[in-house]
Design a protein around this motif. Sequence first.
Motif, PDB file in Angstrom:
ATOM      1  N   GLN A  64       0.821  -1.205   0.000  1.00 29.82           N
ATOM      2  CA  GLN A  64       0.000   0.000   0.000  1.00 29.82           C
ATOM      3  C   GLN A  64       0.862   1.265   0.000  1.00 29.82           C
ATOM      4  O   GLN A  64       0.587   2.213  -0.739  1.00 29.82           O
ATOM      5  N   LEU A  65       1.893   1.272   0.810  1.00 30.80           N
ATOM      6  CA  LEU A  65       2.793   2.435   0.861  1.00 30.80           C
ATOM      7  C   LEU A  65       3.528   2.603  -0.463  1.00 30.80           C
ATOM      8  O   LEU A  65       3.674   3.718  -0.971  1.00 30.80           O
ATOM      9  N   ARG A  66       3.988   1.487  -1.018  1.00 34.70           N
ATOM     10  CA  ARG A  66       4.699   1.552  -2.300  1.00 34.70           C
ATOM     11  C   ARG A  66       3.798   2.126  -3.390  1.00 34.70           C
ATOM     12  O   ARG A  66       4.200   3.035  -4.122  1.00 34.70           O
ATOM     13  N   ASP A  67       2.574   1.633  -3.458  1.00 39.85           N
ATOM     14  CA  ASP A  67       1.651   2.116  -4.491  1.00 39.85           C
ATOM     15  C   ASP A  67       1.256   3.575  -4.246  1.00 39.85           C
ATOM     16  O   ASP A  67       1.131   4.363  -5.197  1.00 39.85           O
ATOM     17  N   PHE A  68       1.066   3.935  -2.979  1.00 42.07           N
ATOM     18  CA  PHE A  68       0.675   5.306  -2.648  1.00 42.07           C
ATOM     19  C   PHE A  68       1.739   6.303  -3.085  1.00 42.07           C
ATOM     20  O   PHE A  68       1.441   7.309  -3.747  1.00 42.07           O
ATOM     21  N   PHE A  69       3.001   6.029  -2.745  1.00 41.53           N
ATOM     22  CA  PHE A  69       4.057   6.982  -3.080  1.00 41.53           C
ATOM     23  C   PHE A  69       4.413   6.942  -4.567  1.00 41.53           C
ATOM     24  O   PHE A  69       4.792   7.971  -5.138  1.00 41.53           O
ATOM     25  N   ALA A  70       4.263   5.807  -5.186  1.00 44.54           N
ATOM     26  CA  ALA A  70       4.469   5.750  -6.635  1.00 44.54           C
ATOM     27  C   ALA A  70       3.429   6.618  -7.338  1.00 44.54           C
ATOM     28  O   ALA A  70       3.746   7.337  -8.294  1.00 44.54           O
ATOM     29  N   ALA A  71       2.185   6.579  -6.849  1.00 43.48           N
ATOM     30  CA  ALA A  71       1.130   7.405  -7.437  1.00 43.48           C
ATOM     31  C   ALA A  71       1.371   8.892  -7.214  1.00 43.48           C
ATOM     32  O   ALA A  71       0.908   9.729  -7.995  1.00 43.48           O
ATOM     33  N   LYS A  72       2.126   9.221  -6.166  1.00 44.02           N
ATOM     34  CA  LYS A  72       2.464  10.613  -5.890  1.00 44.02           C
ATOM     35  C   LYS A  72       3.691  11.072  -6.679  1.00 44.02           C
ATOM     36  O   LYS A  72       4.117  12.227  -6.555  1.00 44.02           O
TER      37      LYS A  72
END
Length: 226
Positions: free
Chosen positions: A15-23
């Motif tokens: 979840q953290l990986r996907d969240f920051f990648a999206a940012k």
Amino acid sequence: MRILIVEDEAPLLAQLRDFFAAKGYAVDAAANAREGQYLGEEYPVDVAIVDLGLPDISGLELIRRWRAAGRDFPILILTARGRWQEKVEGLEAGADDYLVKPFHFEEVWARINALIRRAAGQARPQVKHGPITLDTAAQTVTRDGEPVALTAFEYKVLEYLMLHPGKVVSKAELTEHLYDQDFERDSNVLEVFVGRLRRKLDPDGTLQPIETLRGRGYRWTLAERR
């Protein structure tokens, strides 16, 4: 910006990986301390998130090892441990901030942005150089108060340059801080981004905010405006 996340809970790590990648961050992820130590020492990390309860080595020991190795990137601790003594231990080990689980992802992002700004000597979300203002919280750019429309990668290039004003930034450094490990790196693509930035930020050619130093890289030339 390049962020390293060290978290042993697989769903949360994803979840953290996907969240920051999206940012728009380049994200490196590790499920244990030993892998995290390697990534933190071998790659140009801008900021790290570390869980204290790792399965092999504690997050505190990981942070101590990074600091002993001379790695000075800012570190945010994420943990389920909320006692004030543990917060003190984390900060004394070399962490810069502390967040207790459960948490809101937007708060993690806000704290990460603040750590990156402070590491660059910026206390406010708005970075103002001449007529150009970059808002790291809203991820927007204006010139003389007028919005400048940028793509995600154009913004990332500009953000890195503006947070390192006056520094000669090589193409290799830019790609390492902006792209994931498995991204196909092409210096010609970077030149296209810089060319677009020049045209969008300086259409009349009066500012010349990005200087090209042949064989060395790029330099942001505008001074900070207080």
